[in-house]
Design a protein around this motif. Structure first.
Motif, mmCIF file in Angstrom:
data_model
loop_
_atom_site.group_PDB
_atom_site.id
_atom_site.type_symbol
_atom_site.label_atom_id
_atom_site.label_comp_id
_atom_site.label_asym_id
_atom_site.label_seq_id
_atom_site.Cartn_x
_atom_site.Cartn_y
_atom_site.Cartn_z
ATOM 1 N N TYR A 134 0.832 -1.188 0.000
ATOM 2 C CA TYR A 134 0.000 0.000 0.000
ATOM 3 C C TYR A 134 0.871 1.243 0.000
ATOM 4 O O TYR A 134 1.922 1.287 0.646
ATOM 5 C CB TYR A 134 -0.926 0.029 1.224
ATOM 6 N N LYS A 159 -2.472 5.184 0.758
ATOM 7 C CA LYS A 159 -3.797 4.613 1.028
ATOM 8 C C LYS A 159 -4.366 3.788 -0.115
ATOM 9 O O LYS A 159 -5.523 3.365 -0.039
ATOM 10 C CB LYS A 159 -4.798 5.715 1.427
ATOM 11 N N GLN A 161 -4.921 1.041 4.184
ATOM 12 C CA GLN A 161 -3.966 1.965 4.780
ATOM 13 C C GLN A 161 -4.710 3.241 5.146
ATOM 14 O O GLN A 161 -5.553 3.729 4.388
ATOM 15 C CB GLN A 161 -2.824 2.282 3.814
ATOM 16 N N SER A 186 -1.567 0.637 8.873
ATOM 17 C CA SER A 186 -2.262 -0.305 8.002
ATOM 18 C C SER A 186 -2.861 -1.443 8.799
ATOM 19 O O SER A 186 -2.409 -1.765 9.906
ATOM 20 C CB SER A 186 -1.275 -0.852 6.960
#
Lengths: 113, 111
Positions: free
Chosen positions: A49, A52, A68, A74
């Motif tokens: 990730y 996000k 995320q 996360s």
């Protein structure tokens, strides 16, 4: 400076249950990757990730998902747990997307009974 | 399909001698290679890396060699110390998108 932190340290779940694992990256790191390490094997890539968004996914079933948050922490979620999901789950952070130098947390040991 | 392979599960070396850990890969798209060291109950710790445009990278007692034609890399530790005893993982990546790890080599340095 704090390194990558993961919680919980250990977890025991029953087949069919759901689990959420958490990871906080090193301050300033925007990319988080998740790995599964079963006994006797190397870490196997699950997700990456960055900002996000999912930027990469390994060969894992849809029971595995992640996200995320705006603070770059996360979560890894696993649904309908199987015995074979028992493993050490590692989180790694890097400064940028595609950052080659990843820094790993201590991992979460998941046992499915 | 194991794209990164470490064929030696374990290695024992006398203190002060050279440790050589080997790694083979199959994907010619890999452009970056890394070595990690792992102690029990800890996550892997980054040790040293090498870009595919180089054939050698050195950092103190640690040197990584890359032979692209043979798709082979090795980690040399000279001189080996008891504190080097750990599991060493080789990893490779294409453009930093996904990292592939070998199965690890357990190094024991005998005092």
């Amino acid at each position: 400076d704090a390194g990558v932190t993961q919680s919980p340290t250990h977890l025991i779940k029953t087949r069919g249950q759901h689990v959420t694992l958490r990871c906080s990256p090193i301050s300033g790191h925007k990319s988080v990757s998740w790995y599964q390490q079963v006994l006797g094997q190397g870490p196997q890539f699950i997700f990456q990730y960055y900002e996000k968004e999912e930027r990469g996914r390994g060969n894992f079933p849809d029971r595995f998902s992640a996200r995320q948050f705006p603070n770059y922490s996360s979560e890894l979620n696993v649904n309908a747990l199987l015995l074979g999901d028992s493993a050490l789950y590692l989180c790694a952070s890097s400064l940028v997307r595609g950052g080659y130098e990843q820094y790993f947390g201590p991992g979460t040991r998941l046992t499915v009974t | 399909d194991q794209q990164v392979k470490q064929n030696s599960p374990s290695l024992s070396v006398q203190e002060g001698r050279i440790s050589i850990l080997n790694c083979d890969y199959t994907n010619s798209m890999f452009d970056y290679f890394l070595w990690y060291k792992k102690y029990p109950a800890e996550g892997p710790t980054f040790l040293i890396s090498i870009s595919s445009i180089k054939d050698k990278n050195e950092d103190g007692r640690f040197t990584v060699f890359l032979n692209k034609s043979a798709k082979h890399l090795s980690l040399h530790i000279v001189p080996s110390q008891p504190g080097d005893s750990a599991v060493y993982f080789c990893a490779a990546s294409a453009f930093g998108n996904q990292f592939y790890f070998g199965t690890g080599t357990s190094l024991t340095v005998i005092p």
